[in-house]
Each structure stands twice: as structure tokens, then as C-alpha cells.
Design a protein around this motif. Structure first.
Motif, PDB file in Angstrom:
ATOM      1  N   MET A  27       0.691  -1.200   0.242  1.00 36.81           N
ATOM      2  CA  MET A  27      -0.082   0.058  -0.191  1.00 36.81           C
ATOM      3  C   MET A  27       0.937   1.345  -0.136  1.00 36.81           C
ATOM      4  O   MET A  27       1.715   1.698   0.716  1.00 36.81           O
ATOM      5  N   ARG A  28       0.569   2.202  -0.984  1.00 40.28           N
ATOM      6  CA  ARG A  28       1.247   3.390  -0.910  1.00 40.28           C
ATOM      7  C   ARG A  28       0.219   4.855  -1.315  1.00 40.28           C
ATOM      8  O   ARG A  28      -0.634   4.439  -2.180  1.00 40.28           O
ATOM      9  N   VAL A  29       0.394   5.992  -0.688  1.00 39.72           N
ATOM     10  CA  VAL A  29      -0.154   7.041  -1.244  1.00 39.72           C
ATOM     11  C   VAL A  29       0.594   7.830  -2.086  1.00 39.72           C
ATOM     12  O   VAL A  29       1.726   8.110  -1.458  1.00 39.72           O
ATOM     13  N   ALA A  30      -0.164   8.310  -3.005  1.00 42.26           N
ATOM     14  CA  ALA A  30       0.661   9.184  -4.109  1.00 42.26           C
ATOM     15  C   ALA A  30      -0.182  10.741  -3.753  1.00 42.26           C
ATOM     16  O   ALA A  30      -1.440  10.529  -4.116  1.00 42.26           O
ATOM     17  N   GLU A  31       0.361  11.776  -3.697  1.00 46.36           N
ATOM     18  CA  GLU A  31      -0.071  12.978  -3.491  1.00 46.36           C
ATOM     19  C   GLU A  31      -0.247  13.797  -4.726  1.00 46.36           C
ATOM     20  O   GLU A  31      -1.219  14.468  -4.727  1.00 46.36           O
ATOM     21  N   ASP A  32       0.503  13.275  -5.789  1.00 46.87           N
ATOM     22  CA  ASP A  32       0.493  14.077  -7.085  1.00 46.87           C
ATOM     23  C   ASP A  32       1.011  13.061  -7.988  1.00 46.87           C
ATOM     24  O   ASP A  32       1.561  12.042  -8.097  1.00 46.87           O
TER      25      ASP A  32
END
Length: 447
Positions: free
Chosen positions: A168-173
Motif C-alpha cells: 500500500m502506498r499513497v501518491a499525493e500528485d
């Protein structure tokens, strides 16, 4: 009629199943690694067989050794507990093809629900709300960029075979998307042997609400209401409670109904947990189905009076559920703290070792599910949880007070535990007022 069960697990869940078997007049068979020879589940089972060396890969994950033990013992069924092989569809199939009833869903249902992308599609088909996201697996960076632009940043990259926060990873842009996508795929491939990932709209600081469901082989599906599991550290649950302190009655009814639809649509039998995230406006979105009994099942047992392990065994034995939905009521408040052999003052570093002394708390409304005792050595090879402290009272205020008292009574010498950290959480205003979310621990205690 099931007369003899092998428990393909260890620790407190193995002991929990053994207790249910004894009350039902069913003989129990334990398996153990060399490191667990002195574990309480080995002592209390009717029979016990060593299945390998200390590492789980050489023992509790050795399907051939577990099946061999089941054959020698002459059991009728195998209970997988949670973790290890509990959601392994291949193990499920091998058990059944070897002539042993698997106490859980069919391999087909387990395989479908175990793949998050497939489960998401099933949720949509059964009118269960899902977070806006990709229609399927993302194959490359270009697809990821196009999908993210469509659903809007930030986005969450999720491994289809993931669990425990892995993959799981979050990409802000857009600038960070390619790197995050690559990292998620590599981590998923290493952890699960499956690097497939999909994208979802990232819901910031949600609550984590799950619904306990149980179904039989005759089309009867009942929910045992919801549990709030929002107190987490690195996607690992720390404190669970039932019912949720922040879910309005109409949302409770809707989320439980959605969970039942999901399980019915999957043609599923036995125990399952349908997990959701809930945003600030009480909109809920499907995350996944756990096709097994959960660590936190006792809180649902306490507020409903249903013995979930007993029902699991009855269903696997071909019986109908012993109750209907209108007979199930949610009464009072139950809360569970996971007691781990970890040192909160050293970034929760695992602290295995010998327990020199232990005092188990008691009194009105207190339950401690554990396999440890004075003189027991906590192995370094497995999960660090040494027990679950559970309380049940009429109100949430009473439950918090009883839990704090029980945590103070719990005395463990020889190793560090997380008991003191739980007490800190229970005193925090956000928790007391039921305003906490999944980022609460990181925000208030670890930043």
C-alpha cells in the motif's frame, strides 16, 4: 457430526478452539513447532503432534506436515484459526481432498474474496459502496496516471493480494505516483508472490468499521453488528470495540445490511468479517472480506452472547445457524486491547523472552484470552501478541473504566508489554469522546 478437530494454529486462538471443542464434547488435536513444545495449547489439547522446526515456514506453514498429523490423529475436521494458512485456498482444497472438513468457507469463495480486485467487483455487483477507483488492475505507469487523473489526487495504491498494510502506498500528485506504484508492486510481489495493484481515491483519516457475519450452508446469513477498529499503528489494530461509538443508528443498519449482501452474493458459508472505511460524513466504503475468524471476534461475542467458534464448528458439521437475525441483539459495550510483547518506549520493539511472573486481571466483566503463564518463554519467531484483554460493561464509560483497571492489574515480569500504552490511549480525550480515526495513534502518540 464432527467428533475430532485438528487446530492448524498456535497460541491463544488454538487454545480458544480447544475450549470450544471441550464444551461441545469434541476431541481436539494440537500441532506445534519445536519452539512451542511448552505452549499451553499443546498441554490442554487431547493430542498433540510436532510439525517442524521453530520458523513458521518449517512448521505451521507446512501443509504436508499438518495433513500428515491429521491423518495420524484420525480427525474429522481442521480449524485454521487466523493467520498462517487460514486464508490459503490451496490448503483449504487440500484439507477437503484429503477427507477433512475445513472449518471455513469453500476454496472457491475464499479465492474470490482473497483477491481484493475481484472482491471489489463483487461488492459493486451486490450494491455495496466502494471507494472510487480503477476498474481493474493497473498494468503500467501510463494507466496509473490516467486513472489517478480521473478519480483525483491523493490516490491509494493497493496490492490485490495485500494485507497488514503491505503493498500500500499513497501518491499525493502525479510526480510521486510512478515511484509509489513501483514500490507497492515490488513489496506486494515480495510479500505475496503477486505484484498486481489497483488504485482507489485516498480517504484521509477515516474510521475503520468492520461487520461480523456468519452464514450456514442453507442460505442463512446473519450479522453480529459492527466493531470499531480505528485505533491502529501502521495498519495493525491495537484496540477494538463494539458497537462503534460514532456510528449513527441508520448508518449502523445500512452498513450491516451491506455486509450481509456481500456475503450472500459470494455464496459464502461460515464466519467472515466485511471491512469498511467510514469518512467524516458517515459515508462507508467496502475494503475487503476476511474469510476467517478474526483476532477481535470476542468483542462481538460479548455484545451478542454468540459463541462464534462453536457456530463455526456447527456450520462445518452441516448444521444450520442456531439463531435467526431477529434473535440477535447488541447489548452493552465490549472492548479489546491486544497485549503484545513489545516495548512502546523503544518504538514498539519486539521483546520476546521468559515470563518470570504474571498476574491475570479478573473481576466483573473481564476476560483474558491468552496462552501464556509464569515460566513460559515467548518465542521470537511469531507474532508478538501474548493475549487479548477484553471487557464488557453496560456503557462505554464503564467499559473504559474497567479496561483501565484491568490493565493496571495485569502484571507481567520478565518482558515488556504494550499494556501501559493502551492505558495512555484510553485516557486521551479523542478516544474517550469517540472522535478517533485510523490516524489517531500516529498523530497523537508517535509524531
Amino acid at each position: 457430526m464432527i467428533k475430532k478437530i485438528l487446530i492448524a494454529n498456535r497460541g491463544e486462538i488454538a487454545l480458544r478452539v480447544i475450549r470450544a471443542c471441550r464444551e461441545m464434547g469434541i476431541r481436539s488435536v494440537a500441532v506445534y513447532s519445536q519452539a512451542d513444545a511448552d505452549s499451553m495449547h499443546v498441554r490442554l489439547a487431547d493430542e498433540a503432534y510436532c510439525v517442524g522446526k521453530p520458523r513458521s515456514a518449517d512448521s505451521y506453514l507446512k501443509i504436508d506436515q499438518i495433513i500428515a498429523a491429521a491423518e495420524v490423529a484420525g480427525v474429522d475436521a481442521i480449524h485454521p484459526g487466523y493467520g498462517f494458512l487460514a486464508e490459503n485456498a490451496h490448503f483449504n482444497e487440500v484439507c477437503r481432498s484429503s477427507g477433512f472438513e475445513f472449518i471455513g468457507p469453500s476454496p472457491q469463495a475464499m479465492e474470490k474474496l482473497g483477491d481484493k480486485n475481484t472482491a471489489r467487483k463483487m461488492a459493486i455487483e451486490n450494491e455495496v459502496p466502494v471507494v472510487p477507483g480503477s476498474d481493474g488492475l493497473i498494468e503500467n505507469d501510463a494507466d496509473a496516471i490516467a486513472t489517478a487523473a480521473k478519480i483525483g489526487y491523493p490516490v491509494l495504491i493497493k496490492a490485490t493480494a495485500g494485507g497488514g498494510g503491505k503493498g500500500m502506498r499513497v501518491a499525493e500528485d502525479e510526480a510521486s505516483l510512478a515511484t509509489a506504484f513501483s514500490q507497492a508492486r515490488k513489496e506486494a510481489e515480495a510479500a505475496f508472490g503477486n505484484g498486481g495493484c489497483y488504485l482507489e481515491k485516498y480517504i484521509g483519516s477515516p474510521r475503520h468499521i468492520e461487520v461480523q457475519v456468519i452464514a450456514d450452508n442453507y442460505g442463512n446469513v446473519c450479522h453480529l453488528f459492527e466493531r470499531d477498529c480505528s485505533v491502529q499503528r501502521r495498519h495493525q489494530k491495537l484496540i477494538e470495540e463494539a458497537p462503534s461509538p460514532s456510528l449513527p443508528a441508520d448508518r449502523r443498519e445500512a452498513i450491516c445490511a451491506a455486509a450481509v449482501r456481500m456475503i450472500k452474493g459470494a455464496e459464502y458459508s461460515n464466519a467472515a468479517t466485511v471491512e469498511f472505511i467510514v469518512d467524516a460524513d458517515n459515508n462507508f466504503y467496502f475494503i475487503e472480506v476476511n474469510a476467517r475468524i478474526q483476532v477481535e471476534h470476542p468483542v462481538s461475542e460479548m455484545v451478542t452472547g454468540v459463541d462464534l467458534i462453536r457456530e463455526q464448528i456447527r456450520v462445518a458439521g452441516g448444521e444450520k445457524l442456531s439463531f435467526t437475525q431477529d434473535q440477535i441483539e447488541c447489548r452493552g459495550v465490549a472492548m479489546e486491547c491486544r497485549i503484545n510483547a513489545e516495548n512502546p518506549d523503544k518504538n514498539f520493539q519486539p521483546n520476546p523472552g521468559k515470563i518470570l511472573k504474571i498476574f491475570i486481571p479478573g473481576g466483573l466483566g473481564v476476560r483474558f484470552d491468552s496462552h501464556v503463564y509464569a515460566g513460559y518463554t515467548v518465542p521470537a519467531y511469531y507474532d508478538s501478541m501474548i493475549g487479548k484483554l477484553i471487557v464488557y460493561r453496560s456503557t462505554r464509560e464503564e467499559a473504559i473504566a474497567t479496561m483501565r483497571r484491568a490493565l493496571m492489574e495485569l502484571q507481567v515480569e520478565g518482558i515488556a508489554t504494550t499494556a501501559s500504552f493502551h492505558d495512555q490511549v484510553l485516557q486521551h480525550a479523542e478516544f474517550v469522546e469517540g472522535r478517533h480515526d485510523t490516524k489517531f495513534v500516529e498523530r497523537e502518540f508517535l509524531s
